[in-house]
Enzyme design. Sequence first.
Site, PDB file in Angstrom:
ATOM      1  N   GLY A  20      -2.368  36.068 -18.629  1.00  0.00           N
ATOM      2  CA  GLY A  20      -2.865  34.889 -17.928  1.00  0.00           C
ATOM      3  C   GLY A  20      -3.825  34.013 -18.726  1.00  0.00           C
ATOM      4  CG  ASN A  92     -10.084  35.602 -18.425  1.00  0.00           C
ATOM      5  OD1 ASN A  92      -9.765  34.707 -17.645  1.00  0.00           O
ATOM      6  ND2 ASN A  92      -9.226  36.561 -18.798  1.00  0.00           N
ATOM      7  CE1 TYR A 158     -10.687  37.213  -7.604  1.00  0.00           C
ATOM      8  CE2 TYR A 158     -10.425  35.314  -6.149  1.00  0.00           C
ATOM      9  CZ  TYR A 158     -10.378  35.872  -7.414  1.00  0.00           C
ATOM     10  OH  TYR A 158     -10.042  35.081  -8.506  1.00  0.00           O
ATOM     11  N   GLY A 189      -8.704  26.724  -8.978  1.00  0.00           N
ATOM     12  CA  GLY A 189      -7.874  27.031  -7.811  1.00  0.00           C
ATOM     13  C   GLY A 189      -6.662  27.816  -8.304  1.00  0.00           C
TER      14      GLY A 189
HETATM   15  P1  NAP Z   1      -4.291  38.065 -14.821  1.00  0.00           P
HETATM   16  O1  NAP Z   1      -3.114  37.358 -15.379  1.00  0.00           O
HETATM   17  O2  NAP Z   1      -4.071  39.148 -13.836  1.00  0.00           O
HETATM   18  O3  NAP Z   1      -5.197  38.605 -16.027  1.00  0.00           O
HETATM   19  C1  NAP Z   1      -6.326  39.397 -15.766  1.00  0.00           C
HETATM   20  C2  NAP Z   1      -6.821  40.006 -17.063  1.00  0.00           C
HETATM   21  O4  NAP Z   1      -7.968  40.820 -16.771  1.00  0.00           O
HETATM   22  C3  NAP Z   1      -5.789  40.895 -17.739  1.00  0.00           C
HETATM   23  O5  NAP Z   1      -5.796  40.611 -19.122  1.00  0.00           O
HETATM   24  C4  NAP Z   1      -6.317  42.304 -17.508  1.00  0.00           C
HETATM   25  O6  NAP Z   1      -6.009  43.100 -18.632  1.00  0.00           O
HETATM   26  C5  NAP Z   1      -7.818  42.047 -17.454  1.00  0.00           C
HETATM   27  N1  NAP Z   1      -8.543  43.096 -16.742  1.00  0.00           N
HETATM   28  C6  NAP Z   1      -8.487  43.406 -15.429  1.00  0.00           C
HETATM   29  N2  NAP Z   1      -9.268  44.463 -15.172  1.00  0.00           N
HETATM   30  C7  NAP Z   1      -9.838  44.827 -16.354  1.00  0.00           C
HETATM   31  C8  NAP Z   1     -10.732  45.854 -16.738  1.00  0.00           C
HETATM   32  N3  NAP Z   1     -11.205  46.730 -15.843  1.00  0.00           N
HETATM   33  N4  NAP Z   1     -11.109  45.953 -18.035  1.00  0.00           N
HETATM   34  C9  NAP Z   1     -10.630  45.068 -18.939  1.00  0.00           C
HETATM   35  N5  NAP Z   1      -9.781  44.066 -18.629  1.00  0.00           N
HETATM   36  C10 NAP Z   1      -9.384  43.959 -17.357  1.00  0.00           C
HETATM   37  O7  NAP Z   1      -5.265  37.037 -14.064  1.00  0.00           O
HETATM   38  P2  NAP Z   1      -5.781  35.557 -14.430  1.00  0.00           P
HETATM   39  O8  NAP Z   1      -5.290  34.663 -13.377  1.00  0.00           O
HETATM   40  O9  NAP Z   1      -5.530  35.221 -15.837  1.00  0.00           O
HETATM   41  O10 NAP Z   1      -7.331  35.779 -14.137  1.00  0.00           O
HETATM   42  C11 NAP Z   1      -8.339  35.619 -15.114  1.00  0.00           C
HETATM   43  C12 NAP Z   1      -9.636  35.259 -14.400  1.00  0.00           C
HETATM   44  O11 NAP Z   1      -9.475  34.011 -13.738  1.00  0.00           O
HETATM   45  C13 NAP Z   1     -10.057  36.282 -13.327  1.00  0.00           C
HETATM   46  O12 NAP Z   1     -11.441  36.454 -13.380  1.00  0.00           O
HETATM   47  C14 NAP Z   1      -9.648  35.583 -12.036  1.00  0.00           C
HETATM   48  O13 NAP Z   1     -10.420  36.001 -10.931  1.00  0.00           O
HETATM   49  C15 NAP Z   1      -9.914  34.138 -12.407  1.00  0.00           C
HETATM   50  N6  NAP Z   1      -9.187  33.174 -11.559  1.00  0.00           N
HETATM   51  C16 NAP Z   1      -7.834  33.213 -11.448  1.00  0.00           C
HETATM   52  C17 NAP Z   1      -7.199  32.305 -10.593  1.00  0.00           C
HETATM   53  C18 NAP Z   1      -5.699  32.311 -10.400  1.00  0.00           C
HETATM   54  O14 NAP Z   1      -5.208  31.623  -9.472  1.00  0.00           O
HETATM   55  N7  NAP Z   1      -4.934  33.012 -11.203  1.00  0.00           N
HETATM   56  C19 NAP Z   1      -7.945  31.368  -9.880  1.00  0.00           C
HETATM   57  C20 NAP Z   1      -9.320  31.372 -10.016  1.00  0.00           C
HETATM   58  C21 NAP Z   1      -9.941  32.273 -10.860  1.00  0.00           C
HETATM   59  P3  NAP Z   1      -5.624  44.659 -18.622  1.00  0.00           P
HETATM   60  O15 NAP Z   1      -4.855  44.906 -17.357  1.00  0.00           O
HETATM   61  O16 NAP Z   1      -4.825  44.818 -19.875  1.00  0.00           O
HETATM   62  O17 NAP Z   1      -6.926  45.359 -18.694  1.00  0.00           O
END
Ligand code: NAP
Length: 260
Positions: A20, A92, A158, A189
């Site tokens: 992501g 992140n 969350y 978002g």
């Molecule tokens: P994603 O595709 O699920 O990626 C999440 C990343 O976090 C993965 O690389 C995962 O890697 C890593 N991660 C999770 N738990 C971990 C742990 N315990 N230790 C180390 N790494 C960990 O999600 P994303 O959408 O890119 O989200 C990134 C950030 O943006 C998050 O903080 C999320 O809350 C925020 N965000 C996302 C959205 C959305 O709509 N997608 C909106 C607002 C904010 P591994 O599994 O390899 O550890």
Amino acid sequence: MGEGRSLSETIVLITGATAGIGAACARRFAAHGARLVLVGRRADRLDCLRHELGESAPIHTLELDIRDRCAVTRGLAELPSEFGALDVLINNAGIALGLEPAQRGDLNDWAATVDTNIMGLLYCTHAALPGMVARNRGHIVNLGSVAGSYPYPGGNVYCGTKAFIHQFSLALRADLLGTKVRVTCIEPGKVESELAHVRFKGDAAKAAAVYADTEPMTPDDIAEAIHWCVTRPAHLNINTIELMPVDQAFNPLAVHRIRN
Ligand code: NAP
């Protein structure tokens, strides 16, 4: 980045680089030649990124779980010297688990969400911040969310973790006044990533429904915003950026009506 420093002289640590937004940040910063420390739990994905990006940028990978306080402290303290003086920390890594109302919430999911989104972010910040202050340069970029400002049904914990990240980011700025260390909270978002897949514990149909018939933001949209914040002149701090796809907006406040 300090005054007059180019991205090629900059060391950027990205947590959650294996998917992501984090992976998009890795690609974007690598394209500008930054030295990268990429953190995540999935070693195979870290290896792929190192092979993919290693030609454009020096890469160091750290396979660790940010919920593991000792592993974070040790991992950052023992970075090779050419990666040790972090200029940018992109906090992140984050998760969302389930969409049940709080009264049916799973306490294990709540604990994992708090441990990752809050405690993991704090461990990384605590490990990186003293060095940044000592060097009088650095930038902490935290991934909040619109969920920290606008609650939605089933978002409960969350939403709470993202509200924490917003306020913690502002409070960091208060503490860092008088230093050149910058802090930014990025609050997106809907972004299409693996987040929904994780939220619904691998249920591909439920995850796909989140993005069906709409045009969400891409991880690269967010990486571009982060890159912009980090590359502003050193005297300028972007406190918060809230971004949404045009296809997303606000609901009216919910009202429960009693019928007799
Ligand atoms: P994603 O595709 O699920 O990626 C999440 C990343 O976090 C993965 O690389 C995962 O890697 C890593 N991660 C999770 N738990 C971990 C742990 N315990 N230790 C180390 N790494 C960990 O999600 P994303 O959408 O890119 O989200 C990134 C950030 O943006 C998050 O903080 C999320 O809350 C925020 N965000 C996302 C959205 C959305 O709509 N997608 C909106 C607002 C904010 P591994 O599994 O390899 O550890």
